[in-house]
Design an enzyme around this catalytic site. Sequence first.
Site, PDB file in Angstrom:
ATOM      1  N   GLU A 111      35.323  -6.696  43.574  1.00 37.28           N
ATOM      2  CA  GLU A 111      36.035  -6.644  42.291  1.00 37.28           C
ATOM      3  C   GLU A 111      35.041  -6.430  41.163  1.00 37.28           C
ATOM      4  O   GLU A 111      33.820  -6.467  41.379  1.00 37.28           O
ATOM      5  CB  GLU A 111      36.833  -7.937  42.070  1.00 37.28           C
ATOM      6  CG  GLU A 111      38.028  -8.048  42.996  1.00 37.28           C
ATOM      7  CD  GLU A 111      38.821  -9.324  42.800  1.00 37.28           C
ATOM      8  OE1 GLU A 111      38.879  -9.822  41.671  1.00 37.28           O
ATOM      9  OE2 GLU A 111      39.355  -9.821  43.792  1.00 37.28           O
ATOM     10  N   HIS A 227      43.516  -9.440  31.358  1.00 37.66           N
ATOM     11  CA  HIS A 227      43.403  -8.646  32.582  1.00 37.66           C
ATOM     12  C   HIS A 227      43.810  -7.229  32.219  1.00 37.66           C
ATOM     13  O   HIS A 227      44.840  -7.022  31.572  1.00 37.66           O
ATOM     14  CB  HIS A 227      44.317  -9.213  33.676  1.00 37.66           C
ATOM     15  CG  HIS A 227      43.941  -8.715  35.041  1.00 37.66           C
ATOM     16  ND1 HIS A 227      44.137  -7.415  35.429  1.00 37.66           N
ATOM     17  CD2 HIS A 227      43.350  -9.335  36.088  1.00 37.66           C
ATOM     18  CE1 HIS A 227      43.688  -7.269  36.676  1.00 37.66           C
ATOM     19  NE2 HIS A 227      43.199  -8.416  37.089  1.00 37.66           N
ATOM     20  N   ARG A 274      35.579  -7.241  33.265  1.00 34.95           N
ATOM     21  CA  ARG A 274      36.979  -7.164  32.846  1.00 34.95           C
ATOM     22  C   ARG A 274      37.165  -6.936  31.352  1.00 34.95           C
ATOM     23  O   ARG A 274      38.081  -6.237  30.936  1.00 34.95           O
ATOM     24  CB  ARG A 274      37.636  -8.484  33.250  1.00 34.95           C
ATOM     25  CG  ARG A 274      39.026  -8.354  33.664  1.00 34.95           C
ATOM     26  CD  ARG A 274      39.495  -9.625  34.295  1.00 34.95           C
ATOM     27  NE  ARG A 274      39.451  -9.538  35.734  1.00 34.95           N
ATOM     28  CZ  ARG A 274      39.726 -10.568  36.535  1.00 34.95           C
ATOM     29  NH1 ARG A 274      40.021 -11.740  36.012  1.00 34.95           N
ATOM     30  NH2 ARG A 274      39.691 -10.422  37.829  1.00 34.95           N
ATOM     31  N   HIS A 331      45.149 -13.461  30.460  1.00 30.99           N
ATOM     32  CA  HIS A 331      44.995 -13.807  31.882  1.00 30.99           C
ATOM     33  C   HIS A 331      44.290 -15.140  32.093  1.00 30.99           C
ATOM     34  O   HIS A 331      44.684 -15.916  32.954  1.00 30.99           O
ATOM     35  CB  HIS A 331      44.198 -12.677  32.543  1.00 30.99           C
ATOM     36  CG  HIS A 331      44.018 -12.821  34.017  1.00 30.99           C
ATOM     37  ND1 HIS A 331      45.076 -12.861  34.895  1.00 30.99           N
ATOM     38  CD2 HIS A 331      42.894 -12.916  34.782  1.00 30.99           C
ATOM     39  CE1 HIS A 331      44.615 -12.976  36.134  1.00 30.99           C
ATOM     40  NE2 HIS A 331      43.303 -13.034  36.098  1.00 30.99           N
ATOM     41  N   ARG A 366      35.078 -14.607  32.165  1.00 28.75           N
ATOM     42  CA  ARG A 366      34.960 -15.047  33.567  1.00 28.75           C
ATOM     43  C   ARG A 366      34.797 -13.871  34.522  1.00 28.75           C
ATOM     44  O   ARG A 366      35.468 -12.850  34.390  1.00 28.75           O
ATOM     45  CB  ARG A 366      36.210 -15.848  33.962  1.00 28.75           C
ATOM     46  CG  ARG A 366      36.227 -16.205  35.431  1.00 28.75           C
ATOM     47  CD  ARG A 366      37.383 -17.077  35.796  1.00 28.75           C
ATOM     48  NE  ARG A 366      38.685 -16.473  35.632  1.00 28.75           N
ATOM     49  CZ  ARG A 366      39.214 -15.573  36.455  1.00 28.75           C
ATOM     50  NH1 ARG A 366      38.527 -15.135  37.495  1.00 28.75           N
ATOM     51  NH2 ARG A 366      40.420 -15.103  36.219  1.00 28.75           N
TER      52      ARG A 366
HETATM   53  C1  SIN Z   1      42.821  -9.965  40.216  1.00 31.75           C
HETATM   54  O1  SIN Z   1      43.227 -10.058  41.352  1.00 31.75           O
HETATM   55  O2  SIN Z   1      42.634  -8.886  39.678  1.00 31.75           O
HETATM   56  C2  SIN Z   1      42.574 -11.220  39.419  1.00 31.75           C
HETATM   57  C3  SIN Z   1      41.596 -12.078  40.060  1.00 31.75           C
HETATM   58  C4  SIN Z   1      40.966 -12.995  39.054  1.00 31.75           C
HETATM   59  O3  SIN Z   1      41.553 -13.294  38.032  1.00 31.75           O
HETATM   60  O4  SIN Z   1      39.822 -13.381  39.274  1.00 31.75           O
END
Ligand code: SIN
Length: 474
Positions: A111, A227, A274, A331, A366
């Site tokens: 990610e 997010h 993010r 988020h 985060r």
């Molecule tokens: C996601 O699945 O994109 C969110 C995961 C997260 O908030 O760390």
Amino acid sequence: MSAPLIIVGGGIAGLATALAAAPAPVLLLNRARSGAGAASGMAQGGIAAPIGGGDTPQAHARDTCEAGSHHNDREMVDLLTGDAVAAIDWLQRHDVVFDRNGDGTLQLGREGGHDRPRIVHAGGDATGAKVMEALVAATRRAPHIRRRADVDVDGLLLRGGRTCGVHALDADGNAEQIHGRAVVLATGGIGGLFARTSNPADADGNGLALALAAGAALRDIEFVQFHPTALALPGLHSLPLVTEALRGAGARLLDAEGKPLMAGVHPLADLAPRDVVARQVWQACRDGGTWLDARGIGTAFPARFPTVFGACMQHGIDPRLQPIPVTPAAHFHMGGIAVDADGRSSLPGLHAVGEVACNGVHGANRLASNSLLEGVVFGRRLGARLGDLPDTGHAHGECTLVRREPSLDAPRLAGLRELMMRAMGPVRSGGELRAALQERSALAADGWQATLAQAMVEAALHRTRSLGAHFRID
Ligand code: SIN
């Protein structure tokens, strides 16, 4: 009779704290039923842990601090990443079944902000739901835990300046005072205060507002993570998440002209931290819209990402055949009740853990998949410490009650959410923040949501330079 440890909130941090406190008696109070209403159950991506060959807690810590714009408290980061593998083991001992490769090793996803695949997951993109299912079952089996649902904690009891219990309302509005040896707030985040959120509406800052009313110190409350990819469904408040793991599996963001949105913006492109991606998507949405093209995942989509697939199909979007319309949504709150590594707040006897707390681990933004991890690592620490507290029995003497203000009514709350989205979104300015403070009908209205929002706006106004998720165009 021995006084219980009172834990308010039934998400992953509250459950981990409750389980780790054994055999000390625990009373777990939840606003909703059986862990419902907690954002933990909606988490899709997974849990970050340095499990892969060549990975280390130090490398995980580096990515955590890089994403957090180095505003992180380094001691907390080292605790988090140093305990991550033990947290995964602990979850497995509590019957969480993580996805595995054909050779039996744990499958690792990638990610945003991670320099390598590092995310363990369960049921594809249903990690939060699977973890919560297992932990709720474990708390039901645990003889030291008593659970009560449909309880709204709206006050704290103090004796000689020390928190000694809570004031609660049941579903019929009946009030009661509950005494305990210590109180833990594990009430989650504040996404519900924004017009668009990936959180359940119940994640509305109720615990944070309580701590504010009681005079506990708060920290970093201006830092709100958006997010970049919630499913764009106009008119809805709580939006289904379109997990970042899709971008880890090759999906790409496109602008209204179908051009790659992240090309040339950041070296990690679609997998940039993010806050960087959220700002691009925010702007592109104003310029005509943003789509996530995940068609390359093809026929594997329903099996690998069943939650996203189900949400898209429910709204007439087949992600195997067409790009998914997305929008940024509130988020995660990096700020919260200021606590130390063991969850102690500035108010004696009051503790906080998980998203409602801030020990500085996430810095200004985060890192993906560090939130469930935070809940387990710091929940276990706090539970173990509180479980060892001597039970002094019911102390004598008068208690004073500090209560949160009443809730805003529905129209005012809706207005406040719009205002927060405008002023406290991924792109902020002094003008918008000052205007928000002056909008008396919403922010200065009596109601705990308005008081909390006002404190957040003031903190954002005070931080005049951009840092991480707090981005000032002025
Ligand atoms: C996601 O699945 O994109 C969110 C995961 C997260 O908030 O760390």
